[in-house]
Scaffold this motif. Structure first.
Motif, PDB file in Angstrom:
ATOM      1  N   GLY A 152       0.946  -1.088   0.005  1.00 31.18           N
ATOM      2  CA  GLY A 152      -0.087  -0.131   0.020  1.00 31.18           C
ATOM      3  C   GLY A 152       0.682   1.084   0.150  1.00 31.18           C
ATOM      4  N   ARG A 153       1.859   1.256   0.770  1.00 30.47           N
ATOM      5  CA  ARG A 153       2.579   2.472   0.651  1.00 30.47           C
ATOM      6  C   ARG A 153       3.524   2.745  -0.588  1.00 30.47           C
ATOM      7  NH1 ARG A 153       4.308   6.336   4.259  1.00 30.47           N
ATOM      8  NH2 ARG A 153       6.136   7.007   4.237  1.00 30.47           N
ATOM      9  N   TYR A 154       4.121   1.750  -1.171  1.00 29.40           N
ATOM     10  CA  TYR A 154       4.878   1.950  -2.383  1.00 29.40           C
ATOM     11  C   TYR A 154       4.556   0.756  -3.411  1.00 29.40           C
ATOM     12  CZ  TYR A 154       7.691   5.238   0.302  1.00 29.40           C
ATOM     13  OH  TYR A 154       8.262   6.118   0.959  1.00 29.40           O
ATOM     14  N   PRO A 155       3.892   0.966  -4.525  1.00 26.67           N
ATOM     15  CA  PRO A 155       3.547  -0.128  -5.335  1.00 26.67           C
ATOM     16  C   PRO A 155       4.353  -1.164  -5.786  1.00 26.67           C
ATOM     17  CG  PRO A 155       3.360   1.813  -6.797  1.00 26.67           C
ATOM     18  CD  PRO A 155       3.735   2.102  -5.036  1.00 26.67           C
ATOM     19  N   HIS A 156       5.881  -0.670  -6.122  1.00 24.56           N
ATOM     20  CA  HIS A 156       6.675  -1.426  -6.567  1.00 24.56           C
ATOM     21  C   HIS A 156       7.802  -1.908  -5.581  1.00 24.56           C
ATOM     22  CE1 HIS A 156       4.940  -0.100 -10.351  1.00 24.56           C
ATOM     23  NE2 HIS A 156       5.371   1.214 -10.078  1.00 24.56           N
ATOM     24  N   VAL A 157       8.385  -3.087  -5.854  1.00 27.58           N
ATOM     25  CA  VAL A 157       9.443  -3.569  -4.998  1.00 27.58           C
ATOM     26  C   VAL A 157      10.329  -4.171  -5.615  1.00 27.58           C
ATOM     27  CG1 VAL A 157      10.065  -4.877  -2.925  1.00 27.58           C
ATOM     28  CG2 VAL A 157       7.836  -4.128  -2.859  1.00 27.58           C
ATOM     29  N   SER A 158      11.638  -3.695  -5.705  1.00 25.46           N
ATOM     30  CA  SER A 158      12.873  -4.177  -6.714  1.00 25.46           C
ATOM     31  C   SER A 158      13.816  -4.660  -5.520  1.00 25.46           C
ATOM     32  CB  SER A 158      13.352  -3.007  -7.496  1.00 25.46           C
ATOM     33  OG  SER A 158      12.165  -2.623  -8.220  1.00 25.46           O
ATOM     34  N   LEU A 159      14.504  -5.719  -6.042  1.00 27.82           N
ATOM     35  CA  LEU A 159      15.597  -6.461  -5.288  1.00 27.82           C
ATOM     36  C   LEU A 159      16.977  -6.367  -6.408  1.00 27.82           C
ATOM     37  CD1 LEU A 159      13.736  -9.651  -4.242  1.00 27.82           C
ATOM     38  CD2 LEU A 159      13.707  -7.546  -3.133  1.00 27.82           C
ATOM     39  N   LEU A 160      17.942  -5.788  -5.662  1.00 23.92           N
ATOM     40  CA  LEU A 160      19.145  -5.542  -6.263  1.00 23.92           C
ATOM     41  C   LEU A 160      20.303  -5.968  -5.271  1.00 23.92           C
ATOM     42  CD1 LEU A 160      18.756  -2.244  -8.089  1.00 23.92           C
ATOM     43  CD2 LEU A 160      18.936  -4.430  -9.220  1.00 23.92           C
ATOM     44  N   PRO A 161      21.357  -6.818  -5.937  1.00 25.34           N
ATOM     45  CA  PRO A 161      22.326  -7.236  -4.998  1.00 25.34           C
ATOM     46  C   PRO A 161      23.419  -6.176  -4.666  1.00 25.34           C
ATOM     47  CG  PRO A 161      22.260  -8.786  -6.966  1.00 25.34           C
ATOM     48  CD  PRO A 161      21.341  -7.583  -7.334  1.00 25.34           C
ATOM     49  N   LEU A 162      23.617  -5.970  -3.406  1.00 21.83           N
ATOM     50  CA  LEU A 162      24.756  -5.090  -2.990  1.00 21.83           C
ATOM     51  C   LEU A 162      25.936  -5.698  -2.905  1.00 21.83           C
ATOM     52  CD1 LEU A 162      24.901  -2.058  -2.096  1.00 21.83           C
ATOM     53  CD2 LEU A 162      24.336  -2.632   0.296  1.00 21.83           C
TER      54      LEU A 162
END
Length: 222
Positions: A152-162
């Motif tokens: 609900g707060r943000y529509p997109h979730v992205s995952l990136l390696p650090l």
């Protein structure tokens, strides 16, 4: 410091009313350089103002000093850390339950990327740390415990390696689930996922993973 406390750092990058709306009365406020000026202009008194204050005028620095509960300045040339890293390390040393950084992203990508890397120090210290701006909330996680997100707060979730590789990635509650997957630095497989359930869970077994919640419009206020 009380283990349930939260420290919010304001630096001199992008800031606005959105940053004020996320504050809680009990937050410990740190203003780094121009971030301290932003706070006092909003009628807030930083618990600590620190930095070399080379982004403000001498009159503004004097106003910051007068309005802050503690004022720590340093030489702008003879220092090894940026103002934001100084503020972050000060916050870590107080051992809070959480650190939130605002105004640490902006037009200077060298500073923005360096500030993003500070999240690694938070993981190593075992302190929950996030970077927040008007369109994003960014965290770094390791395999110590599952990371939970609410829809609900943000529509997109992205995952990136650090790290060079992140292994054992398992997603629950997402439109595009993963089970014991791996991501290597340079891959975009984890971009723009969506939460389907009220709460999602991200678990990894190895490496360091950036979790970026984002949206094109400012998130709704709770």
């Amino acid at each position: 410091m009380d283990a349930s406390s939260r420290i919010v750092i304001f630096s001199g990058g992008r800031l606005g009313v959105w940053a004020l709306r996320m504050l809680k009365p009990e937050d410990f406020l740190i203003g780094a350089d121009a971030g301290a000026l932003f706070l006092i202009r909003q009628g807030l008194s930083p618990d600590v103002a620190l930095g070399d204050f080379d982004s403000v005028t001498s009159a503004e620095a004097a106003a910051i000093k007068a309005a802050s509960k503690q004022y720590i300045d340093c030489d702008p040339v003879m220092k090894d850390w940026t103002d934001t890293e100084m503020a972050f390390q000060y916050a870590l040393d107080r051992r809070p339950s959480e650190i939130v950084m605002c105004g640490v992203l902006g037009t200077r990508w060298d500073h923005s990327l360096a500030n993003l890397h500070l999240l690694r120090k938070g993981v190593e210290a075992g302190v929950r740390c996030t970077i927040v701006d008007e369109h994003n909330e960014i965290a770094a996680i390791d395999g110590w415990a599952p990371w939970r997100l609410k829809r609900g707060r943000y529509p997109h979730v992205s995952l990136l390696p650090l790290s060079l590789e992140v292994t054992g990635i398992t997603l629950e509650g997402f439109q595009y689930p993963l089970k014991d997957a791996a991501l290597s630095l340079g891959q975009s497989l984890g971009i723009s996922n969506v939460l389907l359930e009220p709460e999602g869970t991200i678990t990894i077994s190895g490496g360091l993973l950036l979790v970026i919640q984002s949206g094109d419009d400012p998130p709704p206020q709770n």
